[in-house]
Design a protein around this motif. Structure first.
Motif, short mmCIF file in Angstrom:
data_model
loop_
_atom_site.label_atom_id
_atom_site.label_comp_id
_atom_site.label_asym_id
_atom_site.label_seq_id
_atom_site.Cartn_x
_atom_site.Cartn_y
_atom_site.Cartn_z
N HIS A 138 0.80 -1.11 0.03
CA HIS A 138 0.15 0.00 0.05
C HIS A 138 0.68 1.26 0.22
CE1 HIS A 138 -3.29 -2.50 0.54
NE2 HIS A 138 -3.15 -2.96 1.75
N GLN A 232 -3.02 6.51 -3.51
CA GLN A 232 -3.69 5.59 -4.33
C GLN A 232 -3.51 6.01 -5.63
OE1 GLN A 232 -4.84 3.23 -2.36
NE2 GLN A 232 -4.16 4.53 -1.01
N ARG A 237 -3.94 3.51 -8.55
CA ARG A 237 -5.47 2.91 -8.13
C ARG A 237 -6.40 3.79 -8.71
NH1 ARG A 237 -3.83 0.63 -2.20
NH2 ARG A 237 -2.87 -1.30 -2.81
N ASP A 238 -7.67 3.56 -8.42
CA ASP A 238 -8.87 4.62 -8.96
C ASP A 238 -8.92 4.97 -7.27
OD1 ASP A 238 -11.08 5.98 -8.91
OD2 ASP A 238 -12.10 4.61 -10.23
N ARG A 241 -12.71 4.32 -6.10
CA ARG A 241 -12.99 2.84 -6.03
C ARG A 241 -12.43 2.33 -4.92
NH1 ARG A 241 -13.86 -2.06 -9.44
NH2 ARG A 241 -12.58 -3.72 -8.70
N VAL A 242 -11.14 2.38 -4.88
CA VAL A 242 -10.54 1.77 -3.61
C VAL A 242 -10.69 2.34 -2.27
CG1 VAL A 242 -8.10 3.04 -3.75
CG2 VAL A 242 -8.29 0.67 -2.94
N PRO A 248 -8.96 -2.89 -0.72
CA PRO A 248 -8.19 -3.81 -1.30
C PRO A 248 -8.66 -5.35 -0.69
CG PRO A 248 -6.50 -1.99 -0.94
CD PRO A 248 -8.23 -1.72 -0.37
N GLU A 256 -10.95 -4.56 -12.25
CA GLU A 256 -10.73 -3.34 -12.82
C GLU A 256 -11.05 -3.63 -14.21
OE1 GLU A 256 -10.29 -0.59 -11.68
OE2 GLU A 256 -8.48 -0.19 -10.45
#
Length: 348
Positions: A138, A232, A237-238, A241-242, A248, A256
């Motif tokens: 992360h 993110q 990552r979006d 979304r996340v 996650p 995705e």
């Protein structure tokens, strides 16, 4: 930033409320025989090697409370940011590099509001010449290094258990396993603090009421939410979304989308780190529809006109490690002959 109005703030509390078999007063009674400090104590006065931990005074939870409480602090979306008004956010567990104090305080505050028994804070600090190090997917670098760390801790069946989704979002961790994720026992001192997640204090003369860290723009909790969003983006990552319905640890989300080489890439911004520092190296190209093996990036300006060497790429992020001279540039991305819009890039 303001605390969002939601079911989690109602008088009834969420479905993850306290186990009916043990109320808060009953849990506190179970600690009646423990030896509390006589008056206020600092972290330095309480700290010691891990093997010297005495958890007798840490409040007792049931297994049901542990499971439900951990899921609640991990999953409930309780905060909003002025950067994305109306978009509910969780405690920023995905901003791993900084902010453990704000996360721990927020978690303890919400658990108290929902009627769970009190928590303590498990606090660790590295000894001189040592540090705490955590490998994590992360963070863009895959690793963070700390001088200290903190998370809520409770006692379950006579065992100290830590609630820290930043370290492990899948489950609470027995305290020895929690420590082993980022340290070795000889490198740290540990204290179990009742009243303070941060600063010199550990115990007050009387128990402190849990409080939510300030959520005003510019406050530390606000900055952690901003940083979490940027992290993110750096990971490709979006964030909607996340940090929204598909964190996650959520297994039930649709995959995705895949990039389409028959459409042009999209450029959104450039960055070099999660703190919005001036861009230098590496250069993170943040956008959309980047296709591994297809997308190219042309950088022009200040005597430079070249296709950049791409060190890493995914759908929404390209990493360029080349060190360019300070100056002003123009960047265009291509999927074959299909060009993105051009964007100005200043390296300083």
């Amino acid at each position: 930033m303001a605390l969002a109005t939601s079911a989690c703030g109602s008088d009834e509390g969420p479905d993850s409320g306290p186990d009916p078999d043990i109320e808060r007063s009953d849990a506190e009674a179970l600690q009646g025989a423990c030896q509390l400090p006589d008056g206020p104590r600092t972290f330095d006065q309480q700290k010691g090697p891990p093997e010297a931990l005495d958890g007798d005074c840490v409040p007792t939870w049931t297994e049901a409370q542990l499971s439900a409480g951990f899921a609640a602090i991990r999953d409930e979306r309780l905060l909003t940011s002025s950067m994305q008004p109306g978009f509910l956010r969780r405690i920023p567990w995905l901003a791993v590099d900084n902010g453990c104090e704000e996360r721990a305080q927020a978690a303890s505050y919400f658990l108290d509001q929902w009627g769970y028994p009190a928590t303590y804070y498990a606090r660790v600090a590295s000894r001189p010449g040592k540090s705490l190090s955590l490998d994590t997917v992360h963070e863009p670098d895959g690793n963070v290094v700390w001088s200290h760390h903190v998370a809520p801790v409770v006692q379950v069946s006579g065992q100290l258990v830590v609630l820290d989704p930043a370290i492990d979002p899948e489950r609470p961790l027995p305290i020895a396993e929690w420590r082993s994720r980022f340290s070795v026992p000889g490198d740290i001192d540990v204290a179990l603090c009742r009243d303070h997640a941060v600063g010199a204090g550990c115990f007050d003369a009387v128990p402190a009421e849990p409080s939510l860290p300030s959520t005003a723009p510019g406050s530390l909790l606000h900055l952690r939410l901003v940083t979490e969003w940027r992290v993110q983006e750096l990971l490709g990552r979006d964030p909607y979304r996340v940090l929204g319905p598909c964190p996650p640890w959520e297994d039930d989300c649709e995959p995705e989308p895949t990039p389409d080489p028959n459409l042009p890439p999209v450029l959104r911004r450039f960055a070099s780190d999660q703190y919005d520092s001036p861009v230098w190296a590496p250069i993170y190209v943040i956008g959309d529809n980047f296709v591994e093996g297809v997308t190219t990036v042309r950088i022009t300006g200040d005597g430079v006109d070249e296709l950049a060497v791409i060190a890493d790429i995914n759908l929404r992020r390209i990493v360029i490690n080349t060190i360019y001279p300070f100056g002003d540039y123009v960047v265009t991305a291509y999927n074959g002959a299909l060009a993105s819009q051009t964007m100005a890039l200043t390296i300083e």
